[in-house]
Scaffold this motif. Structure first.
Motif, PDB file in Angstrom:
ATOM      1  N   LYS A 337       0.845  -1.207   0.000  1.00  0.00           N
ATOM      2  CA  LYS A 337       0.000   0.000   0.000  1.00  0.00           C
ATOM      3  C   LYS A 337       0.880   1.256   0.000  1.00  0.00           C
ATOM      4  O   LYS A 337       0.608   2.212  -0.740  1.00  0.00           O
ATOM      5  CB  LYS A 337      -0.912  -0.043   1.244  1.00  0.00           C
ATOM      6  CG  LYS A 337      -1.812   1.173   1.421  1.00  0.00           C
ATOM      7  CD  LYS A 337      -3.007   1.108   0.461  1.00  0.00           C
ATOM      8  CE  LYS A 337      -4.084   2.123   0.799  1.00  0.00           C
ATOM      9  NZ  LYS A 337      -3.657   3.516   0.668  1.00  0.00           N
ATOM     10  N   GLU A 340       2.235   1.653  -3.477  1.00  0.00           N
ATOM     11  CA  GLU A 340       1.167   2.081  -4.393  1.00  0.00           C
ATOM     12  C   GLU A 340       0.870   3.561  -4.218  1.00  0.00           C
ATOM     13  O   GLU A 340       0.711   4.293  -5.199  1.00  0.00           O
ATOM     14  CB  GLU A 340      -0.103   1.257  -4.149  1.00  0.00           C
ATOM     15  CG  GLU A 340      -0.097  -0.078  -4.873  1.00  0.00           C
ATOM     16  CD  GLU A 340      -1.428  -0.818  -4.725  1.00  0.00           C
ATOM     17  OE1 GLU A 340      -2.485  -0.168  -4.744  1.00  0.00           O
ATOM     18  OE2 GLU A 340      -1.397  -2.050  -4.592  1.00  0.00           O
ATOM     19  N   ASP A 341       0.801   4.011  -2.961  1.00  0.00           N
ATOM     20  CA  ASP A 341       0.535   5.432  -2.682  1.00  0.00           C
ATOM     21  C   ASP A 341       1.666   6.306  -3.215  1.00  0.00           C
ATOM     22  O   ASP A 341       1.426   7.360  -3.810  1.00  0.00           O
ATOM     23  CB  ASP A 341       0.369   5.667  -1.173  1.00  0.00           C
ATOM     24  CG  ASP A 341      -0.912   5.042  -0.619  1.00  0.00           C
ATOM     25  OD1 ASP A 341      -1.770   4.619  -1.424  1.00  0.00           O
ATOM     26  OD2 ASP A 341      -1.050   4.963   0.618  1.00  0.00           O
TER      27      ASP A 341
END
Length: 351
Positions: A337, A340-341
């Motif tokens: 995550k 991805e961010d």
């Protein structure tokens, strides 16, 4: 001689966990290699920081935005050029070691973490585009990433497996690598130029666990886990089966200690470097940790010391009702995550 030369003599490579155009063009990366740094890793968060903070990208970003390209294509144009340039700086190190050191890593897009076929296709495309003997394509060690590993190794591509927190998942990765080596040998391919590192993340484990642990175990579990993983590694690659493959040129996967910057200011700033020095391993360190280690680190063969005590500490953690494999899964999801961010943030100014 520097402390980094001493570490190298103990069988461990120190890599820099950073990459930017200024680092390359200023000659700083070349100086680091002269001091004993042996390679470079990058990730979306590193590139996001570089694009935002390094003035050397501004003109090219402006030019790329005039072209009919997607934000991801613009990112790849910049990143591939940087990785090629870093590979060129590291090439003399790579050649001097007979192709065993001097690697530079570029990661596949984080949104492919659960897509084996997409990972394989993108890894092959990036490998071909970079076209350097010392590039590693970075793949997250999800089940799908492990599946992709077999195909990439059988295609002759060196891989940096990232976001490992689990001993069980690491052993699965070794088996997938071995399967790829066997397939390549069966097809008559050479394997001595294929290198894989398994990036086992350290400080994030302590960061997650410390608040739940008695004081005697705080700041100990990540190192204990790494020592246990190294014993697993010794057992796996010391087997007769793998020795037969070694006789045909296969290299052992090397454990790479990642996330070795200390997150808790109460701990010594070189804790995760000093404590994990051992043969056939890599430690990839951020700039601040590298400077601290050069200044006041200790080069000693610490990785194989106290392994029985480390296993006892892991047993204590288990008795507290903490499932380290479940924690590993959660930390990997958190890491995916974060990347991805960072990737989304990286693409915004390129749109």
């Amino acid at each position: 001689m520097t402390i980094l030369s001493d570490v190298k003599a103990l069988g461990q490579q120190i890599w820099l966990d950073n990459l930017s155009r200024s680092l390359i063009q200023s000659g700083e990366l070349a100086q680091m290699l002269q001091q004993g740094v042996c390679g470079v890793t990058s990730n979306p968060a590193i590139f996001q920081k570089a694009f935002a903070g390094d003035a050397l990208y501004a003109d090219e970003i402006s030019r790329l935005k005039q072209q009919d390209l997607s934000p991801k294509q613009r990112y790849e144009t910049l990143a591939i050029a940087d990785v090629q340039a870093a590979c060129d700086v590291c090439l003399s190190e790579h050649q001097a070691s007979g192709g065993k050191t001097g690697f530079v890593s570029l990661e596949v897009a984080p949104d492919l973490a659960k897509d084996a076929a997409g990972t394989i296709a993108e890894a092959k495309r990036l490998h071909q585009a970079i076209n350097r003997p010392n590039v590693m394509i970075k793949v997250p060690t999800t089940d799908e990433g492990i599946e992709a590993l077999t195909e990439l190794v059988s295609a002759g591509i060196s891989v940096n497996l990232t976001l490992l927190f689990s001993r069980a998942q690491t052993l699965k990765a070794y088996a997938a690598y071995q399967k790829g080596i066997e397939a390549r040998l069966a097809a008559g391919g050479k394997v001595d130029n294929i290198h894989v590192v398994a990036s086992f993340f350290i400080s994030r484990v302590d960061n997650a666990l410390d608040p739940t642990l008695p004081e005697a175990l705080q700041g100990k579990v990540a190192i204990a886990l790494a020592k246990a993983a190294y014993r697993d590694w010794e057992t796996y690659f010391g087997s007769q089966t793998f020795q037969r493959l070694e006789a045909q040129g296969a290299n052992r996967v090397e454990l790479l200690w990642a996330s070795t910057g200390v997150k808790n200011p109460a701990y010594p700033d070189t804790l995760y470097v000093d404590s994990l020095i051992g043969p056939a391993t890599v430690n990839t360190v951020p700039d601040a940790t590298l400077k601290a280690f050069i200044d006041h680190g200790k080069a000693a063969p610490t990785l194989t010391e106290g392994t029985d005590q480390a296993l006892a500490q892991l047993e204590e953690v288990s008795k507290l009702g903490i499932d380290l494999e479940a924690l590993a899964q959660r930390l990997q999801e958190d890491g995916l995550k974060q990347f991805e961010d960072a990737f989304a943030k990286l693409l915004e100014p390129l749109a």
